[in-house]
Scaffold this motif. Sequence first.
Motif, short mmCIF file in Angstrom:
data_model
loop_
_atom_site.label_atom_id
_atom_site.label_comp_id
_atom_site.label_asym_id
_atom_site.label_seq_id
_atom_site.Cartn_x
_atom_site.Cartn_y
_atom_site.Cartn_z
N THR A 265 0.82 -1.22 0.00
CA THR A 265 0.00 0.00 0.00
C THR A 265 0.86 1.27 0.00
O THR A 265 0.32 2.37 0.00
CB THR A 265 -0.95 0.03 1.21
N GLN A 266 2.19 1.11 0.02
CA GLN A 266 3.07 2.28 0.07
C GLN A 266 4.13 2.19 -1.03
O GLN A 266 5.33 2.14 -0.76
CB GLN A 266 3.73 2.39 1.45
N TYR A 312 -7.12 4.56 5.94
CA TYR A 312 -6.58 4.68 4.58
C TYR A 312 -7.10 3.57 3.67
O TYR A 312 -7.40 3.80 2.50
CB TYR A 312 -5.05 4.66 4.62
N ALA A 313 -7.22 2.35 4.22
CA ALA A 313 -7.75 1.25 3.41
C ALA A 313 -9.19 1.53 2.98
O ALA A 313 -9.57 1.28 1.82
CB ALA A 313 -7.68 -0.06 4.21
N SER A 315 -10.56 4.51 2.65
CA SER A 315 -10.54 5.62 1.70
C SER A 315 -10.15 5.15 0.31
O SER A 315 -10.77 5.51 -0.69
CB SER A 315 -9.56 6.69 2.18
N GLU A 316 -9.13 4.28 0.23
CA GLU A 316 -8.70 3.76 -1.07
C GLU A 316 -9.76 2.86 -1.68
O GLU A 316 -9.97 2.84 -2.88
CB GLU A 316 -7.38 3.03 -0.90
N GLY A 319 -12.41 4.83 -3.29
CA GLY A 319 -11.95 5.62 -4.43
C GLY A 319 -11.90 7.11 -4.19
O GLY A 319 -11.73 7.90 -5.10
#
Length: 320
Positions: A265-266, A312-313, A315-316, A319
């Motif tokens: 994820t980074q 963050y997961a 939010s991703e 989308g």
Amino acid sequence: MSATDAVERRVIELDDAVAVELAGIEDRALLAIEERLGIEVHLRGNELTLAGEGRAVGAAAEVIREVAGWVAGGRSVTVAAVDALAVAASADGPVAQLSGDVVWRNGQTVIAPRTAGQKRYVDAIRSNTITFGIGPAGTGKTYLAVALAAAALTRREVGRLILTRPAVEAGERLGFLPGDLAAKVDPYLRPLFDALYDMLEAERVETLFERGSIEVAPLAFMRGRTLNDSFILVDEAQNTTEEQMKMVLTRLGNRSRMVVTGDVTQIDLGDRPSGLIAARSILTGIDDLAICELTRSDVVRHRLVQSIVDAYAASEGSGS
């Protein structure tokens, strides 16, 4: 805890030494149990009271039993160690099994897996020539691998320890940084240095560097080499290209072991595909090669890190 959950109250009589250890500095060990298990914990004299949902109270009692065993065996009790037991208990993990699996010990420094996922990761490294540790920040991927590497070097299972990671900007900005090569690459390699100095005395680390028993270098320096009799740690592997990943994996020589860590994820490669993601797909099912996936439940930094990873997961995933 919902209104329908039964509240259990359990009182445990502690030995003097156990009560003293648990009280610690400002009751922080007890606060760790409270936060991880969502219960109330009160210590008055030798009487410890646990109150909350029944399963959580039972888990806390298991943690207390394990700590009592440590004290009886002369083992020191730290807030981090108690927190690790509480993390395992909160996930129905093997509390006693985790606490007994010491990966590295040096003076007061004791490193052990703190979650069931970390335990599987440690066991995979011990059992396989190449192990991939893939997971979010704070899951101990690098730290545990460095600890196992330091232990292997100390026991002379390998002749040297090689720590490497990609310097993503090496082709663009590294040449403009001030100083010699060591100064230029230091920002990229500093986390590996920090882990080493956590586990070994500074003088010993310097001696091992001087002897060539420890080498820390950017990934590009591995090209064309054959790494025999070594424990090789490839860190931040999500930032390798597919070509770099193939290159470093094929550096493996005789009597060597390799651990590859990263967080998919980074990725800082822009539009280029990650070599770690490709390797995870291509290498699945190969004998003597393990791919170990760690998750948010294996995060052992501050409890807020789990919440940050989740946010963050989400939010991703949406989308946004």
